[in-house]
Design an enzyme around this catalytic site. Sequence first.
Site, PDB file in Angstrom:
ATOM      1  N   TYR A 159      -1.726  -1.223  10.068  1.00 39.98           N
ATOM      2  CA  TYR A 159      -1.889  -1.549   8.651  1.00 39.98           C
ATOM      3  C   TYR A 159      -0.654  -1.114   7.858  1.00 39.98           C
ATOM      4  O   TYR A 159      -0.081  -1.899   7.086  1.00 39.98           O
ATOM      5  CB  TYR A 159      -3.144  -0.843   8.125  1.00 39.98           C
ATOM      6  CG  TYR A 159      -3.388  -0.958   6.640  1.00 39.98           C
ATOM      7  CD1 TYR A 159      -3.971  -2.098   6.095  1.00 39.98           C
ATOM      8  CD2 TYR A 159      -3.046   0.084   5.774  1.00 39.98           C
ATOM      9  CE1 TYR A 159      -4.200  -2.207   4.731  1.00 39.98           C
ATOM     10  CE2 TYR A 159      -3.269  -0.011   4.410  1.00 39.98           C
ATOM     11  CZ  TYR A 159      -3.847  -1.153   3.891  1.00 39.98           C
ATOM     12  OH  TYR A 159      -4.067  -1.252   2.541  1.00 39.98           O
ATOM     13  N   SER A 203       0.852  -1.195   0.000  1.00 35.67           N
ATOM     14  CA  SER A 203       0.000   0.000   0.000  1.00 35.67           C
ATOM     15  C   SER A 203       0.879   1.233   0.000  1.00 35.67           C
ATOM     16  O   SER A 203       1.982   1.223   0.572  1.00 35.67           O
ATOM     17  CB  SER A 203      -0.872   0.012   1.255  1.00 35.67           C
ATOM     18  OG  SER A 203      -1.486   1.278   1.401  1.00 35.67           O
TER      19      SER A 203
HETATM   20  N1  NAD Z   1      -8.719  -0.060  -1.931  1.00 33.56           N
HETATM   21  C1  NAD Z   1      -7.657   0.702  -1.701  1.00 33.56           C
HETATM   22  O1  NAD Z   1      -7.733   1.949  -1.761  1.00 33.56           O
HETATM   23  C2  NAD Z   1      -6.319   0.093  -1.368  1.00 33.56           C
HETATM   24  C3  NAD Z   1      -5.201   0.930  -1.288  1.00 33.56           C
HETATM   25  C4  NAD Z   1      -3.957   0.368  -0.984  1.00 33.56           C
HETATM   26  C5  NAD Z   1      -3.835  -0.993  -0.791  1.00 33.56           C
HETATM   27  N2  NAD Z   1      -4.944  -1.782  -0.873  1.00 33.56           N
HETATM   28  C6  NAD Z   1      -4.768  -3.209  -0.634  1.00 33.56           C
HETATM   29  O2  NAD Z   1      -5.360  -3.944  -1.691  1.00 33.56           O
HETATM   30  C7  NAD Z   1      -5.838  -5.194  -1.199  1.00 33.56           C
HETATM   31  C8  NAD Z   1      -7.309  -5.356  -1.524  1.00 33.56           C
HETATM   32  O3  NAD Z   1      -8.005  -4.242  -0.967  1.00 33.56           O
HETATM   33  P1  NAD Z   1      -9.581  -4.009  -1.196  1.00 33.56           P
HETATM   34  O4  NAD Z   1      -9.809  -2.554  -1.117  1.00 33.56           O
HETATM   35  O5  NAD Z   1     -10.046  -4.765  -2.361  1.00 33.56           O
HETATM   36  O6  NAD Z   1     -10.136  -4.639   0.178  1.00 33.56           O
HETATM   37  P2  NAD Z   1     -11.430  -5.495   0.502  1.00 33.56           P
HETATM   38  O7  NAD Z   1     -11.703  -5.223   1.942  1.00 33.56           O
HETATM   39  O8  NAD Z   1     -12.529  -5.243  -0.479  1.00 33.56           O
HETATM   40  O9  NAD Z   1     -10.928  -6.981   0.296  1.00 33.56           O
HETATM   41  C9  NAD Z   1     -10.166  -7.651   1.248  1.00 33.56           C
HETATM   42  C10 NAD Z   1     -10.541  -9.121   1.152  1.00 33.56           C
HETATM   43  O10 NAD Z   1      -9.714  -9.845   2.063  1.00 33.56           O
HETATM   44  C11 NAD Z   1     -10.515 -10.792   2.724  1.00 33.56           C
HETATM   45  N3  NAD Z   1      -9.938 -11.139   4.021  1.00 33.56           N
HETATM   46  C12 NAD Z   1      -9.919 -10.382   5.151  1.00 33.56           C
HETATM   47  N4  NAD Z   1      -9.376 -11.084   6.161  1.00 33.56           N
HETATM   48  C13 NAD Z   1      -9.042 -12.302   5.670  1.00 33.56           C
HETATM   49  C14 NAD Z   1      -8.461 -13.464   6.244  1.00 33.56           C
HETATM   50  N5  NAD Z   1      -8.145 -13.539   7.546  1.00 33.56           N
HETATM   51  N6  NAD Z   1      -8.255 -14.525   5.458  1.00 33.56           N
HETATM   52  C15 NAD Z   1      -8.603 -14.494   4.133  1.00 33.56           C
HETATM   53  N7  NAD Z   1      -9.169 -13.434   3.538  1.00 33.56           N
HETATM   54  C16 NAD Z   1      -9.387 -12.339   4.303  1.00 33.56           C
HETATM   55  C17 NAD Z   1     -11.874 -10.133   2.874  1.00 33.56           C
HETATM   56  O11 NAD Z   1     -12.920 -11.070   3.113  1.00 33.56           O
HETATM   57  C18 NAD Z   1     -11.999  -9.392   1.553  1.00 33.56           C
HETATM   58  O12 NAD Z   1     -12.647 -10.172   0.555  1.00 33.56           O
HETATM   59  C19 NAD Z   1      -5.530  -5.193   0.305  1.00 33.56           C
HETATM   60  O13 NAD Z   1      -4.282  -5.803   0.539  1.00 33.56           O
HETATM   61  C20 NAD Z   1      -5.429  -3.725   0.627  1.00 33.56           C
HETATM   62  O14 NAD Z   1      -4.638  -3.480   1.785  1.00 33.56           O
HETATM   63  C21 NAD Z   1      -6.189  -1.279  -1.144  1.00 33.56           C
END
Ligand code: NAD
Length: 283
Positions: free
Chosen positions: A166, A153
């Site tokens: 995080y 991230s």
């Molecule tokens: N959306 C953003 O702006 C953003 C920015 C930077 C980084 N990210 C990273 O991108 C990735 C996806 O983010 P997103 O926005 O799609 O998030 P999201 O919350 O939509 O998806 C996260 C997924 O991980 C699953 N999850 C959570 N805990 C778990 C566990 N213990 N075991 C297995 N699965 C588990 C959840 O059920 C969910 O489906 C993450 O690593 C997040 O940190 C997202």
Amino acid sequence: MTNHIGKNRLAGKVVIITGAASGIGATTAEVFAREGAKVIVADINSDGAEAQAAKIRATNGDACALTVDLGEPESICAMIAGTVEIYGGLDVLHNNAAATHLAGTHDTAVEMLDIKVWDDIMRITLRGAMIAIKLAIPEMRKRGKGSIINTSSASSLAGASSFTSYAVAKAGINLLTEYVAVQHGKEGIRCNAICPGLIVTPATAATYAAPDGPGAMMLRHHLTPRLGKPDDVANMALFLASDESEFITGQIIAVDGGSSSVQPFNADMQEMMKKFVTQKGAH
Ligand SMILES: NC(=O)c1ccc[n+]([C@@H]2O[C@H](COP(=O)([O-])OP(=O)(O)OC[C@H]3O[C@@H](n4cnc5c(N)ncnc54)[C@H](O)[C@@H]3O)[C@@H](O)[C@H]2O)c1
């Protein structure tokens, strides 16, 4: 199942995408399947994973759902074993999942931080990714090569007033990426990380759509005319999963509309300069 919809950039590759029931991971699963991959849609949300795998199969893609809790080593072990049982091996591991549900109001500044929240975020987001890599490597070795893609991230790159656990977990992901790249590069096993900036997903779209809301504020700090969308990250993951990126390993790649490449005060400076020029012009 053969897929003829995309350009088959991942033809026949067996891929695990964790956290693929929703958000960026769900989009990435669709993009990978469109390019001919056999996709394991892995998530703690079993119903969501089943639904996403069914959606992919309905468009002629090859996908199977597996339930995994990345906080539990036995569960991660079962995910790797299940993948090999279903598809006969493993070529690509995409550590996309994170404990995003524990971020936000729970993950505060250090002084107020609940130690359990810190432990849970580290266990799921950082330790979970490490264990998945540890167990995936022997399977990739059997194939003679492999690609590991970790989702980091932009939060991992500098300090902020909240999201402490995080961001520190994601900083750990960055260094873990480099260590794995060093330790397994000569075996043809590559490891890279993607650093997304703000990516607007279906779950956060309403929050960021408001004209005076956080989306508009964030956009001021981007070099692009729009904010990020799941496809932006999925397309980078696709490149890193494919053999097109065979010479790329140990990299932490920003997919953030340039927001980490600009000085933090740039947007404010631009506005100040505009005001200054207007005032000067008025005299
Ligand atoms: N959306 C953003 O702006 C953003 C920015 C930077 C980084 N990210 C990273 O991108 C990735 C996806 O983010 P997103 O926005 O799609 O998030 P999201 O919350 O939509 O998806 C996260 C997924 O991980 C699953 N999850 C959570 N805990 C778990 C566990 N213990 N075991 C297995 N699965 C588990 C959840 O059920 C969910 O489906 C993450 O690593 C997040 O940190 C997202």
